[in-house]
Design a protein around this motif. Structure first.
Motif, PDB file in Angstrom:
ATOM      1  N   SER A  61     112.826  61.641  81.157  1.00  0.00           N
ATOM      2  CA  SER A  61     112.895  62.782  80.246  1.00  0.00           C
ATOM      3  C   SER A  61     112.035  63.911  80.787  1.00  0.00           C
ATOM      4  O   SER A  61     111.103  63.687  81.564  1.00  0.00           O
ATOM      5  CB  SER A  61     112.430  62.386  78.841  1.00  0.00           C
ATOM      6  OG  SER A  61     111.102  61.890  78.876  1.00  0.00           O
ATOM      7  N   TYR A 129     124.590  66.372  83.206  1.00  0.00           N
ATOM      8  CA  TYR A 129     123.937  67.139  82.151  1.00  0.00           C
ATOM      9  C   TYR A 129     123.093  66.189  81.313  1.00  0.00           C
ATOM     10  O   TYR A 129     123.589  65.159  80.853  1.00  0.00           O
ATOM     11  CB  TYR A 129     124.969  67.810  81.248  1.00  0.00           C
ATOM     12  CG  TYR A 129     125.798  68.877  81.928  1.00  0.00           C
ATOM     13  CD1 TYR A 129     125.228  70.079  82.330  1.00  0.00           C
ATOM     14  CD2 TYR A 129     127.158  68.681  82.153  1.00  0.00           C
ATOM     15  CE1 TYR A 129     125.994  71.066  82.945  1.00  0.00           C
ATOM     16  CE2 TYR A 129     127.928  69.658  82.765  1.00  0.00           C
ATOM     17  CZ  TYR A 129     127.345  70.848  83.162  1.00  0.00           C
ATOM     18  OH  TYR A 129     128.101  71.812  83.766  1.00  0.00           O
ATOM     19  N   PRO A 130     121.826  66.510  81.068  1.00  0.00           N
ATOM     20  CA  PRO A 130     120.994  65.638  80.241  1.00  0.00           C
ATOM     21  C   PRO A 130     121.350  65.768  78.765  1.00  0.00           C
ATOM     22  O   PRO A 130     122.037  66.707  78.352  1.00  0.00           O
ATOM     23  CB  PRO A 130     119.580  66.156  80.513  1.00  0.00           C
ATOM     24  CG  PRO A 130     119.779  67.613  80.799  1.00  0.00           C
ATOM     25  CD  PRO A 130     121.088  67.699  81.544  1.00  0.00           C
ATOM     26  N   THR A 131     120.874  64.826  77.981  1.00  0.00           N
ATOM     27  CA  THR A 131     121.025  64.894  76.530  1.00  0.00           C
ATOM     28  C   THR A 131     119.905  65.757  75.953  1.00  0.00           C
ATOM     29  O   THR A 131     118.728  65.551  76.266  1.00  0.00           O
ATOM     30  CB  THR A 131     120.958  63.487  75.911  1.00  0.00           C
ATOM     31  OG1 THR A 131     122.041  62.707  76.417  1.00  0.00           O
ATOM     32  CG2 THR A 131     121.048  63.553  74.396  1.00  0.00           C
ATOM     33  N   LYS A 132     120.268  66.723  75.131  1.00  0.00           N
ATOM     34  CA  LYS A 132     119.272  67.581  74.498  1.00  0.00           C
ATOM     35  C   LYS A 132     118.738  66.882  73.257  1.00  0.00           C
ATOM     36  O   LYS A 132     119.459  66.663  72.288  1.00  0.00           O
ATOM     37  CB  LYS A 132     119.894  68.925  74.125  1.00  0.00           C
ATOM     38  CG  LYS A 132     118.909  69.902  73.484  1.00  0.00           C
ATOM     39  CD  LYS A 132     119.598  71.222  73.168  1.00  0.00           C
ATOM     40  CE  LYS A 132     118.641  72.203  72.495  1.00  0.00           C
ATOM     41  NZ  LYS A 132     119.305  73.495  72.186  1.00  0.00           N
ATOM     42  N   VAL A 133     117.459  66.500  73.298  1.00  0.00           N
ATOM     43  CA  VAL A 133     116.830  65.854  72.152  1.00  0.00           C
ATOM     44  C   VAL A 133     116.411  66.905  71.124  1.00  0.00           C
ATOM     45  O   VAL A 133     116.642  66.767  69.927  1.00  0.00           O
ATOM     46  CB  VAL A 133     115.620  65.014  72.596  1.00  0.00           C
ATOM     47  CG1 VAL A 133     114.947  64.352  71.395  1.00  0.00           C
ATOM     48  CG2 VAL A 133     116.057  63.958  73.615  1.00  0.00           C
ATOM     49  N   TYR A 138     114.568  67.108  76.957  1.00  0.00           N
ATOM     50  CA  TYR A 138     115.853  66.656  77.480  1.00  0.00           C
ATOM     51  C   TYR A 138     115.680  65.253  78.063  1.00  0.00           C
ATOM     52  O   TYR A 138     114.642  64.936  78.653  1.00  0.00           O
ATOM     53  CB  TYR A 138     116.361  67.614  78.557  1.00  0.00           C
ATOM     54  CG  TYR A 138     116.764  68.956  77.998  1.00  0.00           C
ATOM     55  CD1 TYR A 138     118.093  69.250  77.724  1.00  0.00           C
ATOM     56  CD2 TYR A 138     115.801  69.927  77.724  1.00  0.00           C
ATOM     57  CE1 TYR A 138     118.462  70.480  77.197  1.00  0.00           C
ATOM     58  CE2 TYR A 138     116.158  71.158  77.192  1.00  0.00           C
ATOM     59  CZ  TYR A 138     117.492  71.431  76.927  1.00  0.00           C
ATOM     60  OH  TYR A 138     117.850  72.645  76.399  1.00  0.00           O
ATOM     61  N   ARG A 139     116.720  64.437  77.903  1.00  0.00           N
ATOM     62  CA  ARG A 139     116.611  63.025  78.276  1.00  0.00           C
ATOM     63  C   ARG A 139     117.852  62.570  79.044  1.00  0.00           C
ATOM     64  O   ARG A 139     118.965  63.033  78.792  1.00  0.00           O
ATOM     65  CB  ARG A 139     116.446  62.165  77.020  1.00  0.00           C
ATOM     66  CG  ARG A 139     116.298  60.687  77.295  1.00  0.00           C
ATOM     67  CD  ARG A 139     116.039  59.884  76.035  1.00  0.00           C
ATOM     68  NE  ARG A 139     115.894  58.471  76.353  1.00  0.00           N
ATOM     69  CZ  ARG A 139     114.774  57.917  76.769  1.00  0.00           C
ATOM     70  NH1 ARG A 139     113.687  58.664  76.895  1.00  0.00           N
ATOM     71  NH2 ARG A 139     114.716  56.632  77.059  1.00  0.00           N
ATOM     72  N   VAL A 140     117.634  61.602  79.966  1.00  0.00           N
ATOM     73  CA  VAL A 140     118.720  61.004  80.743  1.00  0.00           C
ATOM     74  C   VAL A 140     118.606  59.486  80.656  1.00  0.00           C
ATOM     75  O   VAL A 140     117.518  58.930  80.834  1.00  0.00           O
ATOM     76  CB  VAL A 140     118.660  61.444  82.221  1.00  0.00           C
ATOM     77  CG1 VAL A 140     119.697  60.692  83.056  1.00  0.00           C
ATOM     78  CG2 VAL A 140     118.882  62.948  82.332  1.00  0.00           C
TER      79      VAL A 140
END
Length: 326
Positions: A61, A129-133, A138-140
């Motif tokens: 992250s 594209y990472p996940t937007k927390v 941002y997290r992968v």
């Protein structure tokens, strides 16, 4: 040497029968990344040619000091750096036992979403594209598959722990400009084939492969037939045994005849008496291959229709044995 356990077969008679990262962080202004997954592989293997595929998840992250503009997107890039490979392409990664010219080694590769994970070279980076927390986090969580490859013709590997040259997982996140495509150059900030830029982090990567042949067995549950008043109809029950053998190890499980075998049948004996109840078990033998994890097997029992004996509790003990197939 065979390993064995005893499981109990019992029935009670009433009336007539009752029978559980460290990450070395680079923290440039405005962004901080953390690699959470450090242990990629931890497995004990008995036969490298039958070794299972290992699955895991690479998680990291990055936190930002402020939100990015609404017309921008974050992209990520990661690879696993092996100091022995440098920047050159490679066919396999190797975990080794010992040192020098005569060292034994195990070949493998790491994949993510079907793409082979490389070492620093642009075309082998994993991007997305990472996940937007939230606005600043941002997290992968990328799936990882480890396949043992390049070991054709390898057999009788020496026992011991095989080490994978202390590699590191390198991760990067970049902010894409409007109109930027998701490609290696934009996601990784690539300059002259190397990864540079802000938001980098490095996490020590552990690949722990033990070569050791072993088998263990335990009783998951005994076989207890339900209470009966009569044996004019068949009665069914089941037990469970759990086998844990090193990955790729072929093994054979057998059941003995119990303590009261006669007339080609196992028998439960009246506790404190001599009366018997005949019963059968299936399967009596099977062959399988270890995975280094618990493998549960059911054993099915049946009391066939027969004359109802005196009231009481009937019992037998059966030995289940696991033998390693050489």
């Amino acid at each position: 040497m065979p390993v064995y356990k005893i499981f109990i077969v019992a029935i009670s008679l009433i009336v007539s029968l009752g029978v559980n990262a460290r990450a070395d962080r680079a923290s440039p202004p405005g962004q901080r990344c953390t690699v959470e997954t450090t242990n990629l592989v931890s497995v004990t293997i008995g036969n490298i040619n039958k070794a299972p595929t290992i699955t895991n998840t690479l998680s990291f992250s990055c936190s930002l000091s402020r939100a990015i503009p609404a017309d921008r997107h974050m992209a990520y890039c990661w690879h696993i750096h092996d100091s022995s490979a440098g920047t050159k392409p490679f066919t396999y990664r190797y975990a080794t036992l010992g040192s020098g010219r005569n060292q034994s080694r195990i070949g493998f590769n790491i994949y993510s979403n079907g793409t082979r994970v490389g070492d620093r070279r642009n075309e082998y980076n994993i991007i997305g594209y990472p996940t937007k927390v939230n606005d600043t986090l941002y997290r992968v969580d990328d799936p990882i598959t480890v396949r043992f490859e390049g070991n054709e013709g390898v057999s009788n590997l020496p026992s011991g722990k095989y080490i994978y040259n202390n590699p590191q997982t390198h991760v990067t996140m970049y902010m894409l400009q409007p109109g930027d495509a998701l490609d290696y150059r934009n996601a990784c900030g690539v300059t002259n084939g190397d990864v540079t830029g802000t938001g980098n982090a490095k996490g020590n990567t552990v690949v722990d492969i033990n070569i050791r042949t072993y088998c263990d067995i335990r009783v998951g549950s005994d076989m207890v037939f339900p209470r009966q008043f009569s044996l004019k109809n068949p009665v069914a029950a089941q037990a469970q045994v759990v086998v844990n053998c090193s990955a790729g190890t072929d093994y054979n499980v057998t059941l003995d005849n119990g303590q009261n075998y006669s007339d080609n049948m196992r028998h439960m004996k009246l506790q404190g008496g001599d009366d018997m109840i005949a019963y059968s078990l299936t399967p009596e033998q099977w062959v399988d291959t270890g995975s280094s994890f618990d493998q549960a097997f059911s054993i099915y029992g049946e009391v066939p229709a027969q004359a109802t004996p005196p009231v009481g509790a009937y019992r037998d003990a059966v030995v289940v044995t696991v033998d390693i197939i050489k």
